[in-house]
Write an enzyme that holds these catalytic residues in place. Structure first.
Site, PDB file in Angstrom:
ATOM      1  N   ARG A  89      24.456  18.682  12.105  1.00  0.00           N
ATOM      2  CA  ARG A  89      23.407  18.043  12.889  1.00  0.00           C
ATOM      3  C   ARG A  89      22.966  18.984  14.008  1.00  0.00           C
ATOM      4  NH1 ARG A  89      25.166  14.728  15.840  1.00  0.00           N
ATOM      5  NH2 ARG A  89      27.363  14.691  15.260  1.00  0.00           N
ATOM      6  N   TYR A 232      20.460  19.010   5.760  1.00  0.00           N
ATOM      7  CA  TYR A 232      21.893  18.716   5.896  1.00  0.00           C
ATOM      8  C   TYR A 232      22.200  17.359   6.530  1.00  0.00           C
ATOM      9  CZ  TYR A 232      26.745  20.119   5.641  1.00  0.00           C
ATOM     10  OH  TYR A 232      28.057  20.201   5.268  1.00  0.00           O
ATOM     11  N   GLY A 233      23.077  16.609   5.897  1.00  0.00           N
ATOM     12  CA  GLY A 233      23.707  15.408   6.471  1.00  0.00           C
ATOM     13  C   GLY A 233      22.776  14.515   7.245  1.00  0.00           C
ATOM     14  N   LYS A 241      22.344   8.332  10.421  1.00  0.00           N
ATOM     15  CA  LYS A 241      22.335   8.367  11.884  1.00  0.00           C
ATOM     16  C   LYS A 241      20.966   7.977  12.451  1.00  0.00           C
ATOM     17  CE  LYS A 241      26.490   9.906  11.654  1.00  0.00           C
ATOM     18  NZ  LYS A 241      27.669   9.268  12.213  1.00  0.00           N
ATOM     19  N   HIS A 261      28.845   3.509  15.986  1.00  0.00           N
ATOM     20  CA  HIS A 261      29.460   4.617  15.247  1.00  0.00           C
ATOM     21  C   HIS A 261      30.942   4.275  15.059  1.00  0.00           C
ATOM     22  CE1 HIS A 261      30.151   9.290  15.098  1.00  0.00           C
ATOM     23  NE2 HIS A 261      29.969   8.784  13.893  1.00  0.00           N
ATOM     24  N   SER A 283      32.278  12.264  16.162  1.00  0.00           N
ATOM     25  CA  SER A 283      32.194  12.928  14.864  1.00  0.00           C
ATOM     26  C   SER A 283      33.402  13.839  14.637  1.00  0.00           C
ATOM     27  CB  SER A 283      30.909  13.746  14.802  1.00  0.00           C
ATOM     28  OG  SER A 283      29.803  12.895  15.013  1.00  0.00           O
ATOM     29  N   CYS A 285      36.510  13.100  14.334  1.00  0.00           N
ATOM     30  CA  CYS A 285      37.679  12.758  15.154  1.00  0.00           C
ATOM     31  C   CYS A 285      38.561  11.714  14.493  1.00  0.00           C
ATOM     32  CB  CYS A 285      37.248  12.292  16.529  1.00  0.00           C
ATOM     33  SG  CYS A 285      36.611  13.644  17.542  1.00  0.00           S
ATOM     34  N   ASP A 308      32.170   4.952   9.020  1.00  0.00           N
ATOM     35  CA  ASP A 308      31.313   5.664   9.971  1.00  0.00           C
ATOM     36  C   ASP A 308      30.425   4.761  10.830  1.00  0.00           C
ATOM     37  OD1 ASP A 308      30.595   8.342  10.903  1.00  0.00           O
ATOM     38  OD2 ASP A 308      28.617   7.984  10.038  1.00  0.00           O
ATOM     39  N   ASN A 398      32.377  22.117   8.779  1.00  0.00           N
ATOM     40  CA  ASN A 398      31.670  20.839   8.625  1.00  0.00           C
ATOM     41  C   ASN A 398      31.273  20.599   7.168  1.00  0.00           C
ATOM     42  OD1 ASN A 398      30.524  18.387   9.664  1.00  0.00           O
ATOM     43  ND2 ASN A 398      28.488  19.317   9.532  1.00  0.00           N
ATOM     44  N   ARG A 400      31.405  18.849   3.568  1.00  0.00           N
ATOM     45  CA  ARG A 400      31.522  17.395   3.391  1.00  0.00           C
ATOM     46  C   ARG A 400      31.530  16.995   1.923  1.00  0.00           C
ATOM     47  NH1 ARG A 400      30.978  13.890   8.271  1.00  0.00           N
ATOM     48  NH2 ARG A 400      30.877  15.388   9.979  1.00  0.00           N
TER      49      ARG A 400
HETATM   50  P1  GTP Z   1      32.346  11.949  11.053  1.00  0.00           P
HETATM   51  O1  GTP Z   1      32.140  11.743   9.598  1.00  0.00           O
HETATM   52  O2  GTP Z   1      31.840  13.278  11.526  1.00  0.00           O
HETATM   53  O3  GTP Z   1      31.792  10.849  11.890  1.00  0.00           O
HETATM   54  O4  GTP Z   1      33.928  12.105  11.320  1.00  0.00           O
HETATM   55  P2  GTP Z   1      35.219  11.179  11.198  1.00  0.00           P
HETATM   56  O5  GTP Z   1      35.475  10.585  12.549  1.00  0.00           O
HETATM   57  O6  GTP Z   1      35.124  10.253  10.053  1.00  0.00           O
HETATM   58  O7  GTP Z   1      36.348  12.269  10.957  1.00  0.00           O
HETATM   59  P3  GTP Z   1      37.467  12.418   9.813  1.00  0.00           P
HETATM   60  O8  GTP Z   1      38.293  11.201   9.597  1.00  0.00           O
HETATM   61  O9  GTP Z   1      36.810  12.934   8.602  1.00  0.00           O
HETATM   62  O10 GTP Z   1      38.425  13.522  10.463  1.00  0.00           O
HETATM   63  C1  GTP Z   1      38.023  14.774  10.798  1.00  0.00           C
HETATM   64  C2  GTP Z   1      39.208  15.657  11.073  1.00  0.00           C
HETATM   65  O11 GTP Z   1      40.169  15.044  11.942  1.00  0.00           O
HETATM   66  C3  GTP Z   1      39.969  16.047   9.800  1.00  0.00           C
HETATM   67  O12 GTP Z   1      40.115  17.434   9.812  1.00  0.00           O
HETATM   68  C4  GTP Z   1      41.297  15.369   9.942  1.00  0.00           C
HETATM   69  O13 GTP Z   1      42.322  16.140   9.377  1.00  0.00           O
HETATM   70  C5  GTP Z   1      41.478  15.231  11.453  1.00  0.00           C
HETATM   71  N1  GTP Z   1      42.302  14.035  11.789  1.00  0.00           N
HETATM   72  C6  GTP Z   1      42.069  12.773  11.370  1.00  0.00           C
HETATM   73  N2  GTP Z   1      43.038  11.928  11.813  1.00  0.00           N
HETATM   74  C7  GTP Z   1      43.891  12.676  12.545  1.00  0.00           C
HETATM   75  C8  GTP Z   1      45.104  12.387  13.262  1.00  0.00           C
HETATM   76  O14 GTP Z   1      45.572  11.258  13.321  1.00  0.00           O
HETATM   77  N3  GTP Z   1      45.701  13.426  13.902  1.00  0.00           N
HETATM   78  C9  GTP Z   1      45.196  14.692  13.868  1.00  0.00           C
HETATM   79  N4  GTP Z   1      45.846  15.652  14.512  1.00  0.00           N
HETATM   80  N5  GTP Z   1      44.074  15.017  13.181  1.00  0.00           N
HETATM   81  C10 GTP Z   1      43.431  14.023  12.540  1.00  0.00           C
HETATM   82  C1  SPV Z   2      28.716  12.665  12.129  1.00  0.00           C
HETATM   83  O1  SPV Z   2      28.421  13.814  12.513  1.00  0.00           O
HETATM   84  O2  SPV Z   2      29.137  11.785  12.911  1.00  0.00           O
HETATM   85  C2  SPV Z   2      28.625  12.324  10.691  1.00  0.00           C
HETATM   86  C3  SPV Z   2      28.034  13.308   9.792  1.00  0.00           C
HETATM   87  O3  SPV Z   2      29.027  11.251  10.313  1.00  0.00           O
HETATM   88  S1  SPV Z   2      26.284  13.310   9.801  1.00  0.00           S
HETATM   89  O4  SPV Z   2      25.830  12.292   8.870  1.00  0.00           O
HETATM   90  O5  SPV Z   2      25.854  14.642   9.365  1.00  0.00           O
HETATM   91  O6  SPV Z   2      25.808  13.012  11.118  1.00  0.00           O
HETATM   92 MN    MN Z   3      29.808   9.973  11.989  1.00  0.00          MN
END
Ligand code: GTP
Ligand code: SPV
Ligand code: MN
Length: 617
Positions: A89, A232-233, A241, A261, A283, A285, A308, A398, A400
């Site tokens: 993004r 992208y995304g 979003k 979110h 994002s 996290c 999400d 990033n 996906r």
């Molecule tokens: P968006 O799709 O961008 O909104 O992200 P999201 O919040 O869904 O993130 P996602 O669950 O895909 O996690 C992203 C990263 O965080 C990955 O690399 C995971 O390995 C890491 N992660 C997730 N949960 C944990 C946790 O409990 N501890 C740690 N250390 N890392 C974590």
């Molecule tokens: C985020 O960045 O929080 C996502 C991926 O979930 S995107 O749809 O590219 O914004």
């Molecule tokens: Mn997101």
């Protein structure tokens, strides 16, 4: 009002061939108008069928824009490699074009709507020449549900169509609903790489067409989105979003609901109690991760509803009900592996689009964290040879996967429920190496809104910019709130008042606190189930808590740590509330609130004053 209403001189008759259309005059004239402006060769109305998706995928493979993965390992799955200049993004190119700059607020890039329409008319003029324009009708949420909303995306990217087919309920039925008078949101997308120049010269296409100058523009008053220059995304899948958060947050403000979110899960306790939890983390996290949690503690089950976005509305029973408006996951690949998130790995067994991951020699995919040992040779996300000695990641940070939610083995039976699920607890989190305890409960809704409003988190690769930099990301909505963030806080306070005693409990969590050597103190992932257990026990009023200035922490031995190899020191550190650094944090919060001037609700100033007072006791 659409772009062209402002600029009629672009109104050449479309030379485009159109495949079907609609009897709805508004939808038809809008599609015609965008076609006159962008001048595609062809207009295709997408029906959402499997045949259509299959045909588009084959066509993208033939054009060299997708690689079909080895069907023995990954049936009906594809790899896309983006332009290295189009990988996330683009927050500095994302605009809120509201009439009053104050309605965008200090955390958004504001643009004057009239000027922006003129600019967009310029960049979209002829932007689809030589291409096919797809009309993609979609529903966010189950078709016809009381919390659901309809939209249409016009796009010149078949890759976007394929992704939208997974991420939304897409297809002809939505057009019928629009013809029956349902309201819908207009979104327009162009990759900004026409194949025919204004003078008529043709050029050949590239693997990932995009433009250097990007525009992701939301018009909150007219509930429209225009996105130019990126494929992208969230820049390009406009249901996500742009609509489901930026535009929907404005609709929610006006109509008394919430567009957030947030992931959504269903939690079942060993006694069979069923609870639903929503959680907002910025994002990359850990939302996808927590949404697919496999508890390590006996007797607990977690099922997935969304990873999400959550749309939440007060139900007739007075409680807060939530749906996941999406139909798929667009998840972060790196760090998603057999040990960290086996459910996600199982979900993407097939029928998955991967973007910017690495390609194995056997025609399957790989990324950092999928397995502990990397393959000896790969083609990296930029299409180059890669070995473990290359000294650079094989997959983009990033990168996906796009996959249908229905394919998730832990999907809850009620994930599709038209009325949604009743929410018992709301979590706010972020990546914080210091200060923020593993879990803290808010003393009240107001305190919870203060927690959400003051979240800061280390930046991730989900957006262009510096990774690791600590920034405020209130409610994990910094890049996604379609209006003034301080008005959004006021809206949350209003919703809480409306909910009264039915309001969900609010918690703050932080899986990312580090020790003095910079290692994570908390094992995270499946072990986060221990925190979920405490949260549910608090909701059930079965767990004791300790009053601290920053909230209610688990009482001694209150958190189930059985079987965890965690030192007493580490546990102490995870929950340590350092008064001096929290007072520093209060100064930063005051400075942050200062950006919003008089719009900051008095209740939040009061929470800050109370926090300072308690820290000084
Ligand atoms: P968006 O799709 O961008 O909104 O992200 P999201 O919040 O869904 O993130 P996602 O669950 O895909 O996690 C992203 C990263 O965080 C990955 O690399 C995971 O390995 C890491 N992660 C997730 N949960 C944990 C946790 O409990 N501890 C740690 N250390 N890392 C974590
Ligand atoms: C985020 O960045 O929080 C996502 C991926 O979930 S995107 O749809 O590219 O914004
Ligand atoms: Mn997101």
């Amino acid at each position: 009002m659409t772009l062209e209403a402002h600029h009629t001189q672009t109104g050449a008759t479309p030379e485009s061939t159109s495949h079907t259309g609609t009897t709805d005059p508004n939808l038809q004239s809008w599609v015609d108008e965008i076609a006159r402006l962008t001048r595609p060769d062809e207009i295709v109305w997408c029906d959402g069928s499997m045949r259509e998706a299959d045909t588009l995928a084959k066509q993208l493979v033939a054009e060299g824009k997708l690689t079909r993965l080895n069907p023995e390992w990954r049936p009906n799955s594809f790899l896309a490699r983006s332009d290295p200049k189009d990988v996330a993004r683009v927050e500095d190119r994302t605009f809120i074009a509201s009439v009053d700059p104050d309605d965008a607020g200090p955390t958004n890039n504001w643009a004057d709507p009239a000027e922006m329409r003129e600019t967009l008319t310029g960049v979209f003029a002829g932007s689809m020449r030589g291409r096919t324009m797809y009309v993609v009708p979609f529903s966010m949420g189950p078709l016809g549900g009381p919390i659901s909303q309809l939209g249409v995306e016009i796009t010149d990217s078949a890759y976007v169509v394929l992704n939208m087919g997974i991420m939304t309920r897409m297809g002809a039925q939505v057009v019928r609903m629009i013809e029956d008078g349902e309201s819908w949101v207009r979104t327009v997308h162009s990759v900004g790489y026409p194949l025919v120049s204004p003078t008529g010269t043709r050029r050949s296409d590239v693997e990932w067409p995009c433009a250097d100058e990007k525009y992701i523009v939301q018009f909150p008053e007219t509930r429209e989105v225009y996105s130019f220059g990126s494929g992208y995304g969230g820049n390009a899948l406009l249901a996500k979003k742009a609509f489901a958060l930026r535009i929907a947050s404005v609709m929610a403000r006006d109509e008394g609901w919430l567009a957030e979110h947030m992931l959504l899960i269903k939690v079942t306790s060993p006694e069979g109690g069923v609870y639903h939890v929503a959680a907002a983390f910025p994002s990359a996290c850990g939302k996808t991760n927590l949404s697919m949690l496999r508890p390590t503690i006996p007797g607990w089950t977690v099922e997935t509803i969304g990873d999400d976005i959550a749309w939440m509305r007060q139900g007739e029973d007075g409680r807060l009900w939530a749906i996941n408006p999406e139909a798929g996951f667009f998840g972060v690949a790196p760090g998603t592996g057999e040990t960290t998130n086996p459910t996600a790995v199982n979900t993407m067994w097939g029928n998955t689009i991967f973007t910017n991951v690495a390609l194995r020699d056997d025609g399957d995919v790989w990324w950092e964290g999928l397995t502990d040992t990397p393959p000896a040779h790969l083609i990296d996300w930029e299409g180059n040879d890669w070995t473990p000695d290359s000294g650079r990641p094989a997959a983009h940070p990033n990168s996906r996967f796009t996959v249908a939610a229905a394919q998730c083995p832990s999907i809850a039976d009620d994930w599709n429920a038209v009325n949604g699920v009743p929410i018992d607890a709301i979590l706010f989190g972020g990546r914080r190496a210091t200060n923020v305890p593993l879990v803290a409960q808010a003393r009240s809704w107001k305190h919870g809104v203060f927690m959400g409003a003051t979240i800061s988190s280390e930046k991730t690769a989900a957006a262009e910019g510096t990774v690791g930099e600590l920034r405020r990301d209130p409610f994990a909505m910094l890049p996604f709130c379609g209006y003034n963030m301080a008005d959004y806080w006021a809206h949350w306070l209003r919703v809480g008042k409306e909910l009264g005693v039915n309001a969900p409990a609010i918690f703050q969590v932080n899986w990312f606190r580090k020790d003095d050597d910079g290692s994570f103190l908390w094992p995270g992932f499946s072990e986060n189930s221990r925190v979920i257990e405490w949260i549910i026990r608090r909701v059930e009023k079965k767990a004791a808590a300790l009053e601290t200035p920053v909230g209610l922490l688990p009482a001694a031995d209150g958190l189930n740590l059985d079987g965890l190899d965690l030192s007493a020191d580490a546990v102490e550190h995870l929950f340590r509330v350092d008064r001096d650094s929290w007072l520093d944090e209060c100064d930063l919060t005051e400075e942050f609130f200062g950006k919003f001037g008089a719009k900051v609700p008095a209740a939040l100033h009061a929470e800050l004053a109370s926090l300072r007072y308690q820290l000084k006791q």
